[in-house]
Design a protein around this motif. Structure first.
Motif, PDB file in Angstrom:
ATOM      1  N   GLU A 148       0.153  -1.125  -0.329  1.00  0.00           N
ATOM      2  CA  GLU A 148       0.360   0.396   0.012  1.00  0.00           C
ATOM      3  C   GLU A 148       0.810   1.152  -0.129  1.00  0.00           C
ATOM      4  O   GLU A 148       0.934   2.612  -1.051  1.00  0.00           O
ATOM      5  CB  GLU A 148      -0.718  -0.404   0.972  1.00  0.00           C
ATOM      6  CG  GLU A 148      -1.898   0.733   1.318  1.00  0.00           C
ATOM      7  CD  GLU A 148      -2.692   1.456   2.476  1.00  0.00           C
ATOM      8  OE1 GLU A 148      -3.443   2.376   2.787  1.00  0.00           O
ATOM      9  OE2 GLU A 148      -2.062   0.042   3.308  1.00  0.00           O
ATOM     10  N   ARG A 151       2.723   1.865  -3.343  1.00  0.00           N
ATOM     11  CA  ARG A 151       1.717   1.838  -4.372  1.00  0.00           C
ATOM     12  C   ARG A 151       0.989   3.719  -3.843  1.00  0.00           C
ATOM     13  O   ARG A 151       1.207   4.755  -5.075  1.00  0.00           O
ATOM     14  CB  ARG A 151       0.239   1.465  -4.337  1.00  0.00           C
ATOM     15  CG  ARG A 151       0.367   0.232  -5.017  1.00  0.00           C
ATOM     16  CD  ARG A 151      -1.385  -0.757  -4.459  1.00  0.00           C
ATOM     17  NE  ARG A 151      -0.995  -1.961  -5.564  1.00  0.00           N
ATOM     18  CZ  ARG A 151      -1.802  -2.874  -5.083  1.00  0.00           C
ATOM     19  NH1 ARG A 151      -2.876  -2.876  -4.758  1.00  0.00           N
ATOM     20  NH2 ARG A 151      -1.418  -3.888  -5.831  1.00  0.00           N
ATOM     21  N   ARG A 152       1.363   3.919  -2.668  1.00  0.00           N
ATOM     22  CA  ARG A 152       0.817   5.581  -2.031  1.00  0.00           C
ATOM     23  C   ARG A 152       1.849   6.347  -3.386  1.00  0.00           C
ATOM     24  O   ARG A 152       2.025   7.335  -3.454  1.00  0.00           O
ATOM     25  CB  ARG A 152       0.466   5.170  -0.814  1.00  0.00           C
ATOM     26  CG  ARG A 152       0.281   6.901  -0.809  1.00  0.00           C
ATOM     27  CD  ARG A 152      -0.350   7.287   0.953  1.00  0.00           C
ATOM     28  NE  ARG A 152       0.521   6.785   1.523  1.00  0.00           N
ATOM     29  CZ  ARG A 152       0.697   6.045   2.735  1.00  0.00           C
ATOM     30  NH1 ARG A 152      -0.296   4.745   2.260  1.00  0.00           N
ATOM     31  NH2 ARG A 152       1.241   5.588   3.520  1.00  0.00           N
ATOM     32  N   SER A 153       3.079   6.027  -2.849  1.00  0.00           N
ATOM     33  CA  SER A 153       4.180   7.061  -3.264  1.00  0.00           C
ATOM     34  C   SER A 153       4.682   6.774  -4.970  1.00  0.00           C
ATOM     35  O   SER A 153       5.014   7.671  -5.744  1.00  0.00           O
ATOM     36  CB  SER A 153       5.877   5.751  -2.246  1.00  0.00           C
ATOM     37  OG  SER A 153       6.230   5.662  -1.240  1.00  0.00           O
ATOM     38  N   ALA A 154       3.819   5.624  -5.349  1.00  0.00           N
ATOM     39  CA  ALA A 154       3.924   5.482  -6.915  1.00  0.00           C
ATOM     40  C   ALA A 154       3.186   6.993  -7.368  1.00  0.00           C
ATOM     41  O   ALA A 154       3.457   7.432  -8.801  1.00  0.00           O
ATOM     42  CB  ALA A 154       3.545   4.380  -7.730  1.00  0.00           C
ATOM     43  N   ARG A 155       1.993   7.173  -6.828  1.00  0.00           N
ATOM     44  CA  ARG A 155       0.880   8.079  -7.444  1.00  0.00           C
ATOM     45  C   ARG A 155       1.529   9.760  -7.093  1.00  0.00           C
ATOM     46  O   ARG A 155       1.352  10.547  -7.539  1.00  0.00           O
ATOM     47  CB  ARG A 155      -0.906   7.854  -6.583  1.00  0.00           C
ATOM     48  CG  ARG A 155      -0.928   6.892  -6.552  1.00  0.00           C
ATOM     49  CD  ARG A 155      -2.570   5.994  -6.350  1.00  0.00           C
ATOM     50  NE  ARG A 155      -2.534   6.801  -5.118  1.00  0.00           N
ATOM     51  CZ  ARG A 155      -3.170   5.089  -4.373  1.00  0.00           C
ATOM     52  NH1 ARG A 155      -2.852   4.329  -4.441  1.00  0.00           N
ATOM     53  NH2 ARG A 155      -3.023   5.322  -2.965  1.00  0.00           N
ATOM     54  N   THR A 156       2.390   9.879  -5.813  1.00  0.00           N
ATOM     55  CA  THR A 156       2.590  11.365  -5.523  1.00  0.00           C
ATOM     56  C   THR A 156       4.281  11.396  -6.090  1.00  0.00           C
ATOM     57  O   THR A 156       4.635  12.381  -5.822  1.00  0.00           O
ATOM     58  CB  THR A 156       2.859  10.979  -4.238  1.00  0.00           C
ATOM     59  OG1 THR A 156       3.791   9.880  -3.372  1.00  0.00           O
ATOM     60  CG2 THR A 156       1.633  10.818  -3.348  1.00  0.00           C
ATOM     61  N   ARG A 157       4.715  10.674  -6.691  1.00  0.00           N
ATOM     62  CA  ARG A 157       6.077  10.487  -6.908  1.00  0.00           C
ATOM     63  C   ARG A 157       5.956  11.623  -8.775  1.00  0.00           C
ATOM     64  O   ARG A 157       5.185  11.467  -8.979  1.00  0.00           O
ATOM     65  CB  ARG A 157       6.649   9.436  -7.580  1.00  0.00           C
ATOM     66  CG  ARG A 157       8.044  10.007  -8.114  1.00  0.00           C
ATOM     67  CD  ARG A 157       8.322   8.352  -8.389  1.00  0.00           C
ATOM     68  NE  ARG A 157       9.040   7.490  -7.084  1.00  0.00           N
ATOM     69  CZ  ARG A 157       8.028   6.158  -6.941  1.00  0.00           C
ATOM     70  NH1 ARG A 157       7.956   5.929  -7.905  1.00  0.00           N
ATOM     71  NH2 ARG A 157       8.176   5.363  -5.773  1.00  0.00           N
ATOM     72  N   ARG A 159       5.919  13.315 -12.063  1.00  0.00           N
ATOM     73  CA  ARG A 159       6.270  12.087 -13.720  1.00  0.00           C
ATOM     74  C   ARG A 159       6.612  13.446 -14.371  1.00  0.00           C
ATOM     75  O   ARG A 159       6.577  14.508 -14.642  1.00  0.00           O
ATOM     76  CB  ARG A 159       5.228  11.605 -14.051  1.00  0.00           C
ATOM     77  CG  ARG A 159       4.792  10.806 -13.027  1.00  0.00           C
ATOM     78  CD  ARG A 159       3.048  10.472 -13.845  1.00  0.00           C
ATOM     79  NE  ARG A 159       2.439   8.907 -12.593  1.00  0.00           N
ATOM     80  CZ  ARG A 159       3.096   7.947 -12.717  1.00  0.00           C
ATOM     81  NH1 ARG A 159       4.453   7.105 -13.474  1.00  0.00           N
ATOM     82  NH2 ARG A 159       3.112   6.271 -11.687  1.00  0.00           N
TER      83      ARG A 159
END
Length: 230
Positions: A148, A151-157, A159
């Protein structure tokens, strides 16, 4: 052959710990190898690391043979094209991170983040949290919380945006690497847990644990005074 005379203040100490104290700089894992190879003697006899020494004993170490058991000096790994070196957190990094993280980042059920970089995540696991579920149906493990968090870190990274995507050559994106603990802590054990965020970090950390290059400290809370034979 190196000879060490045991004094009274070492009475009752384990042989492996006595040797470690008298040949500073030698990793404890190397001492265990020397004992298994029979290169450490207690009063002229081969002994195990659990043997107890007493005042007047003589410990002998076959220095010529023990040099061969010592690990080779560390060398910088060669990097192929496009490969990035993995920098593991130095000793004390977790303690320094604890001071900087105010408030501390938290994963799942009150699991604090002590250190995080591009490759490694160091967690403060509380007692009562299972690291890996016993079966796939079991939920609420630390692995679930890590996924979890990933996934949360990937959404806030951040781009690069559409322009960057148009400029980049067409590639097939690999599936994301799951955040992976590189060692285990029991459900009822609290402590520091090291997690690899990338495949190279997982390999590097696994090698470090396999070589016993990781220094571990265990603390236990006890009630009363155990009997001497215990």
């Amino acid at each position: 052959m190196k000879r060490i005379d045991v004094t009274r203040n070492w009475q009752g100490s384990r042989l492996d710990r006595f040797v470690r104290a008298h040949i500073p700089g030698t990793p404890f894992g190397v001492i265990q190898i020397l004992l298994r190879k029979g290169l450490i003697y207690l009063n002229g006899e081969r002994a195990s690391g659990a043997a107890r020494v007493k005042g007047g004993d003589v410990v002998s170490i076959d220095i010529a043979e023990s040099d061969e058991a010592s690990p080779p000096p560390a060398t910088k790994p060669k990097r192929g094209p496009g490969k990035r070196a993995v920098k593991l957190p130095a000793a004390g990094a977790a303690a320094a991170a604890r001071k900087k993280l105010r408030p501390a980042a938290v994963i799942g059920r009150d699991i604090r983040v002590l250190h995080e970089d591009d490759d490694v995540l160091v967690l403060d696991k509380p007692a009562g949290v299972v690291v890996q579920p016993g079966n796939r149906a079991e939920r609420g493990s630390l692995l679930d919380s890590l996924e979890e968090y990933r996934r949360r870190s990937a959404r806030t990274r951040p781009r690069g945006g559409a322009a960057a995507a148009d400029a980049a050559p067409e590639t097939i994106e690999e599936p994301p690497f799951p955040y992976t603990p590189v060692h285990r802590l029991d459900r009822d054990t609290s402590g520091t847990l090291v997690v690899a965020k990338t495949r190279p970090a997982a390999r590097a950390l696994a090698r470090a644990f396999a070589r016993r290059a990781v220094h571990k400290i265990y603390l236990a809370v006890v009630e009363g005074v155990p009997a001497e034979e215990e």
